[in-house]
Design an enzyme around this catalytic site. Sequence first.
Site, PDB file in Angstrom:
ATOM      1  N   ASP A 239     -46.207  41.407 -82.797  1.00 58.42           N
ATOM      2  CA  ASP A 239     -46.757  42.246 -81.732  1.00 58.42           C
ATOM      3  C   ASP A 239     -46.018  43.582 -81.811  1.00 58.42           C
ATOM      4  O   ASP A 239     -44.924  43.647 -82.391  1.00 58.42           O
ATOM      5  CB  ASP A 239     -46.521  41.539 -80.384  1.00 58.42           C
ATOM      6  N   PHE A 331     -57.804  52.185 -63.384  1.00 58.42           N
ATOM      7  CA  PHE A 331     -57.973  52.162 -64.839  1.00 58.42           C
ATOM      8  C   PHE A 331     -58.600  50.840 -65.274  1.00 58.42           C
ATOM      9  O   PHE A 331     -58.293  49.786 -64.743  1.00 58.42           O
ATOM     10  CB  PHE A 331     -56.605  52.320 -65.514  1.00 58.42           C
ATOM     11  N   ASP A 572     -43.667  38.829 -77.363  1.00 61.68           N
ATOM     12  CA  ASP A 572     -42.818  38.736 -76.170  1.00 61.68           C
ATOM     13  C   ASP A 572     -43.612  38.593 -74.880  1.00 61.68           C
ATOM     14  O   ASP A 572     -43.022  38.431 -73.815  1.00 61.68           O
ATOM     15  CB  ASP A 572     -41.941  39.991 -76.070  1.00 61.68           C
TER      16      ASP A 572
END
Length: 935
Positions: A239, A331, A572
Site C-alpha cells: 500500500d 466530498f 496498514d
Amino acid sequence: GNKPSNIQVYRLNKWRSILSSELLPGDIVSVSRGTGETIVPCDMLLLRGPAVLDESMLTGESVPQMKESLEGMDLSRPLELGVDGKLHVLSGGTKLVQHTPPQKTQAHLKAPDNGVICYVLRTSFGSSQGRLLRTILYGVSRVTANNLEAFVFILFLLIFAIAAASYVWIKGCEDPNRNRYKLFLECALILTAVVPPELPIELSLAVNTSLLSLARLLVYCTEPFRIPFAGKIQVCCFDKTGTLTSDDLVVEGIAGLDGTSKVIPVMEAPQHTIQVLAVCHSLVSLDDGLIGDPMEKATLSAIDWTLTKASSVVPKKGKSSGLKILQRYHFSSQLKRMSVVASYAQPGSSDFVYMAAAKGAPETIRTMLVSVPSNYDRVYLELSRRGARVLALARKEMGSLSNQQVRELSRSKVECGLTFQGFIIISCPLKRDSLDVIREVQASSHATVMITGDNPLTACHVARELHFTHRPTTLILQNLGPDEWAWESIDQTLQLPVLPQMAPKDMRAKFFSVYDFCITGEGLNHLRAECPIFFKQLLPYVRVFARVAPKQKELVITSYKSMGITTLMCGDGTNDVGALKHAHCGVAILSNAPDRPPSKHKSDAKPVVSAAVTEKLEAAKKLARKMDKRNPGSAAAAINNSNTNSNAAANHRLSLQQAQSQQLQKLLQELEEEQQQVVKLGDASIAAPFTSKLSSIQCVVHIIKQGRCTLVTTLQMFKILALNALILAYSQSVLSLDGIKFSDYQATLQGLLLAGCFLFISRSKPLRSLSRQRPLPNIFNMYTVLTVLLQFAVHFTCLFVLVHQANLFEPRTDLKIDLEKKFEPSLLNSTVYIMSMTLQISTFAINYRGHPFMESLRENKALLYTLLCTGGLVMALAMGFMPEFAEQFEIVDFPPAFRQILIQVLIADFSMSFLVDRVCLFLFGEGSLPIALRH
C-alpha cells in the site's frame, strides 16, 4: 464486535430502552451521541435528521462522511442500497461523530433522546461490520503443517516401507517354525520406523525457531506455517499511504496564482485563498479535539486558524475577521470535490457577506470556473508528476442572503461561476527506510507492486522514486470518453490502443518489456470485462495499481494467486484487510507506532512518540494549564469561596472544573491506549497473519529472511529424513534377516546423534542480507529427487560391499539364523554399525545447505561440533584407537586388512555422496523468478 449498549427503540407505539444486541431488522430506533464514544450497533437506514460518521474502521477513509436522511427525497423512486447506501445508510461498527436532531413536527416521530431516527436493515454477521468479521475469521483457510507435499512425501516413503515389510514377511513365511505373530509385529515396526514419526515435530521445530526470531524483531505471527511461504514469495505488494509514505503531511504552499508552477508559502497567499482553505473542509470540533482528514487538519494548522464547536473559523493571529460555515456539500470519491457556503462580517459593518468556496481535483474544478487560467492544465500536471497531492481552490461572493435562501441553495448553484484561487500543494514524504527496503527486496529476486487508492500520477511518481518502475515510459490506462480507452504516458505525449496491434508472440518483446504499466480501478474493471485474456497476460507486468477500492485490492491479490504467483501484501489500514487476508503472507504494520525498536541502552534511549500521541499530549498539557489558571486551588476551594461569591457562581465553577477534569482523564486514557498500541477491530493487524509493532516496512525483509531460512531448513530435513528412511528400510529388512542387529548402547548413541543434529539444524539463523539466489519452492523438484536417489545408490553400494567383505573375512558357521537370540558382537554387526553411523554423519554434513540463505556449517557451531566429535569418535572406533571404548559399545577389533577396506569405503562413500549432491545442486539447485516478473 461491540459491547451491547442501551438504545431507544419504537415498539408497540411507544419508545422504550433495550440493549442494542436485541435489535431486529425492521425496528425503528433513535441514535444519538452520548458522553462517550458512540458506535452504530448495526446497519441502519437514516429516516430523519442528518449525521456525520467516522467510517475509518470499515473503509480506512479518514474523512468523516456526511449522511443525509430520506426526508425531502423522491419517495416514489425505488431505493437502491448499492447506489444510495453511501449517502443514507449508517454502517454497523462506524462511529457517530455528530448528529442534528430532526425538526419538531406533529406528523413525524421524535425520539426522547433527541437522536436521529433510523430503520434497522441488517444485524449481527449480516451487517457491514459482520461481513468484515467474517472476512477476518473465515475468509481464507488457515495454513497448517498438514500440506499436500508432506502427504505425498509420506506416500513416497511408504512405498519403500511396504516393499521392505513384504520382503520380511515373504522370507519369514519360508520358515514354517517362525512365530507369525512376531513376524507381523516386525513388519509393523518396519512400517512405523521407515515413515518417520518425528516428521511433524521436525517441521514444527524449524517454524518455531523462526517464530521466536521474528518476535525478537517485534514481528508477531498468528499462523506459524505461513512462514515457509515467505521463502517462496515472488511478488511483494505494498500500500502507499501510511506504508511507503509517512502519515505526516507537509503543506508545501500555493501555486498557479501567477500562471507558473512556482510554490509560495501558505502564509504569503492572498486573503481570498486563505479564506477558502479556512472554510472548505469536513473537520468537526469535539471535546476530544478535531475529527477528520489528516490532510485538512494539516492545512488548517498551516494557515494558523482554529475551528470552534459552533462551526466558526477564526485566525489565531492577525486582524482578519472570522468566518461562519453555514452549509457543507461533502466530498465524495465520485464527485472528486467538496464545497461550502460561509459568511463573514464586513469590516466596520454589522452586515454579513456570504461566499461559496470549493476545492477538489483540478480537472473537476476546471469546469466550474468563470475563466480558466491559460497555464492551468500544464501547472497542475507538472506538480502532480512531482508526486505532490494537488487540489484546486475556487470561491465566489454571493452577496447578502437570508437563512431561508441559504437552506434552499442547491449544490449546482454553489458550484458554478467560481473564481480560481490557486492550487494547494500537499506532499506526503517517504518513510526514511522505504527506499532501502524496496532495493533489498528487488535485489533478492522479487517483483514489487504498489496498490493504492491515491491519484495515478502521484502513485507513479512515488513508484519512480522507489524504483518500482525502471523503464523510461510508464503507461496509464485512461478513459478518454464514453467506451473509449487507451494507454497514455505520464507526460501525455504518447497514446497507444488498449490491445496492441501485434502478434501474441511479439507482445512480450515489443510491448510488455518496453513500458511500465499503471492501471486504475476503473481500468481494472474495464480490462476484466472486455479483455479478460489480455488482462491475465498483462497482470505480471503491471507495477502500479492506483485509485483502487478495497475490494479491488483483494481482486488483484486473488488474480495473482489464480496464476500460481506467491504474493506478499503489506498494508496498514482497514481498506487492506481483504488483500492481507487473501495473500499468502499478509503483513500489517501499526500506523501510530515508532519506526525503530526501542534502544537497548536505557540511558541513551529517547522516547519515540508518534504524531497522534504528541497531539494528545499537547492537548492534555493545555487543558491542565487552563485548569490551573481558572482555579489554582482544589475543587474544595470553589466550595469554600462560596461565602464571598454567590452559590450559583461557585456551583458553575465546580461543574466546569469537573467537566475539564473528566476531559483530562479521557485524554490521559487515550494517551495510555496509544502507548500500548491497542488493536481495534478494523485494524489491518486483526486480519493479517503477520503484524509488526513498528511502522517501518523493514519487517518485510525480516519475514522473507526467516521464510527462506525455514523453507531451506524444511527441505533439507525432508532430504535427510528420506535418506535415513531408505537406508533404514534396507537395514531393517535384508540385513535384519541376515541376523544383523545393534546393541542397546549402539542404538542409544545413534538416536542421540540423530536428535541432536535435527535440533541444531532447526536452530539455524538467516544471513544478515537477502541473496539474489532464490530457494527451490517445493520438495518434489529435479534437484531433491535426483540427489536423494543418487546418494541412496552410493550408500547402498558401499553398505552392500562392506557386508560382502565382512562375510568373506568371517564366514558364517551356522547356516540357520536365529533371529530371537540375544545380541552378540561380530565383525558383520560392528561393520554395519560403523557404516550406518558414517551414513548419518555424512547425510547431515552433505545435505546442510548453509549459504546463501542461512549460516554455513562453520557458523552453526553446535551442529559443526556435534558432527566433528561424532565423526572423530566413529573414525577412532574404526581404526582401533580406543579399545576400551569399543568394548563398551560392543564393537569387535577389526583385522588390519579389513580395517583398511573399511576406512577406504567410508571415505569413498562420503566423497562420492558429496560429489553427487554438489553436481545436482549446480545443475538444478537454484529457484528462478518467472520472466514476466523480472525487472
